[in-house]
Design an enzyme around this catalytic site. Structure first.
Site, PDB file in Angstrom:
ATOM      1  CG  ASP A  34     -32.606  31.875  -2.717  1.00 10.22           C
ATOM      2  OD1 ASP A  34     -33.834  31.764  -2.603  1.00 10.22           O
ATOM      3  OD2 ASP A  34     -32.067  32.298  -3.780  1.00 10.22           O
ATOM      4  CE1 TYR A 142     -41.966  27.558 -12.648  1.00 12.22           C
ATOM      5  CE2 TYR A 142     -44.189  28.045 -13.406  1.00 12.22           C
ATOM      6  CZ  TYR A 142     -43.285  27.892 -12.382  1.00 12.22           C
ATOM      7  OH  TYR A 142     -43.684  28.067 -11.073  1.00 12.22           O
TER       8      TYR A 142
HETATM    9  C1  15L Z   1     -46.253  30.486 -10.829  1.00 11.82           C
HETATM   10  O1  15L Z   1     -45.999  29.298 -10.913  1.00 11.82           O
HETATM   11  C2  15L Z   1     -45.185  31.511 -10.685  1.00 11.82           C
HETATM   12  O2  15L Z   1     -44.050  31.009 -10.037  1.00 11.82           O
HETATM   13  C3  15L Z   1     -45.691  32.752  -9.970  1.00 11.82           C
HETATM   14  O3  15L Z   1     -44.718  33.764 -10.100  1.00 11.82           O
HETATM   15  C4  15L Z   1     -47.026  33.211 -10.531  1.00 11.82           C
HETATM   16  O4  15L Z   1     -46.865  33.586 -11.870  1.00 11.82           O
HETATM   17  C5  15L Z   1     -48.030  32.074 -10.434  1.00 11.82           C
HETATM   18  O5  15L Z   1     -47.546  30.893 -11.017  1.00 11.82           O
HETATM   19  C6  15L Z   1     -49.367  32.425 -11.073  1.00 11.82           C
HETATM   20  O6  15L Z   1     -49.841  31.690 -11.942  1.00 11.82           O
HETATM   21  O7  15L Z   1     -49.950  33.438 -10.663  1.00 11.82           O
END
Ligand code: 15L
Length: 267
Positions: A34, A142
């Site tokens: 990490d 993202y």
């Molecule tokens: C994700 O991809 C995130 O990394 C996580 O922190 C949450 O936000 C999750 O999705 C979600 O949609 O609950």
């Protein structure tokens, strides 16, 4: 019995920390990486601790050496600037896959996300729920990065025969926090079960799977995950009385749909 070594990136993140003890097995060493220093090894714990970034090609070449499988959880886990998403999530995953290929690592699990299909409507894909491999409809940069890493995984499977599982993880936390998560929760124990199924599957392949528990209110399909042996033993419904009242959003991505594009989300 020969020892199995599994590299876990993002080992100090939310999912990585939840997986550390759950993926421990006799005969298995977890190589933990990490950018933040993972907790030191506990007594008798078979772990190797490394600090650094998946964007560091020399480090990744080193860490892929003598590894049987990689679980790639590392990267930015919510919306951020295009430059950061591109560097860490997309280019970082390419760096990891390239290091894995050169080192001959046969098997990789990539943490994708529900946000790769965040703009898909809930409840309009038939009674079995949204398929694990429905084509991307990302809700953020993202989400684009998660769709891109699924594509990279496909490329490395088709070109080099690498076994690649991409998990469209719902919400993997200790417990569901809201009504949406009653549908999308992946319990930590189920997450470990799903990862074990990916590590154990016999035929090298490429697959995109939903990572959720067998929730009463599930809106996505578990068929692809069950095909490789995943059996969920959890259901978010037991927490239903303790989440604040609310409604299931109409689109998979929930609040991410309204997140300003490219704006760092500090939560
Ligand atoms: C994700 O991809 C995130 O990394 C996580 O922190 C949450 O936000 C999750 O999705 C979600 O949609 O609950």
């Amino acid at each position: 019995m020969s020892q199995q070594r599994v590299l876990i990136t993002g080992a100090a993140g939310i999912v990585g920390r939840l997986m550390r003890t759950r993926l421990a097995r006799p005969g298995r060493v977890l190589r933990l990486l990490d950018i933040a220093q993972p907790d030191p090894a506990g007594s008798g714990e078979a772990v190797e601790i490394h600090t650094g970034s998946v964007t560091d090609a020399a480090l990744m070449a080193d860490l892929c050496h003598d590894v049987d499988a990689i679980i790639h959880l590392g990267g930015i886990s919510r919306e951020d600037s295009w430059e950061r998403i591109l560097e860490v999530n997309i280019d970082g995953t390419h760096t990891l896959l390239e290091a894995a290929r050169v080192a001959g690592v046969p098997r990789v699990v990539l943490a994708s996300s529900n946000h790769a299909v965040g703009f898909r409507a809930i409840g309009q894909d038939g009674s079995d729920g949204l398929a694990g491999d429905s084509s991307p409809r990302p809700d953020t940069y993202y989400g684009v990065s998660k769709a891109a890493i699924e594509s990279l995984g496909s490329l490395y499977h088709s070109r080099f025969g690498m076994d690649v599982s991409c998990l469209r993880i719902g919400s993997c936390f200790e417990r569901p926090a809201d009504v949406r998560q009653l549908s999308f929760w992946l319990s930590p124990d189920d997450c470990a079960r799903l990862l074990e199924a990916c590590l154990a599957t016999a035929e090298p392949g490429y697959r995109v799977l939903w990572g959720v528990s067998a929730n009463t209110r599930a809106v996505v399909s578990l068929a692809e995950a069950e095909a490789i042996g995943y059996r969920s033993l959890d259901d978010a419904e037991r927490f239903a009385a303790s989440v604040p009242p609310g409604e299931l959003p109409s689109l998979v991505g929930g609040a991410f749909i309204e997140t300003p594009l490219g704006q760092h989300n500090p939560l």
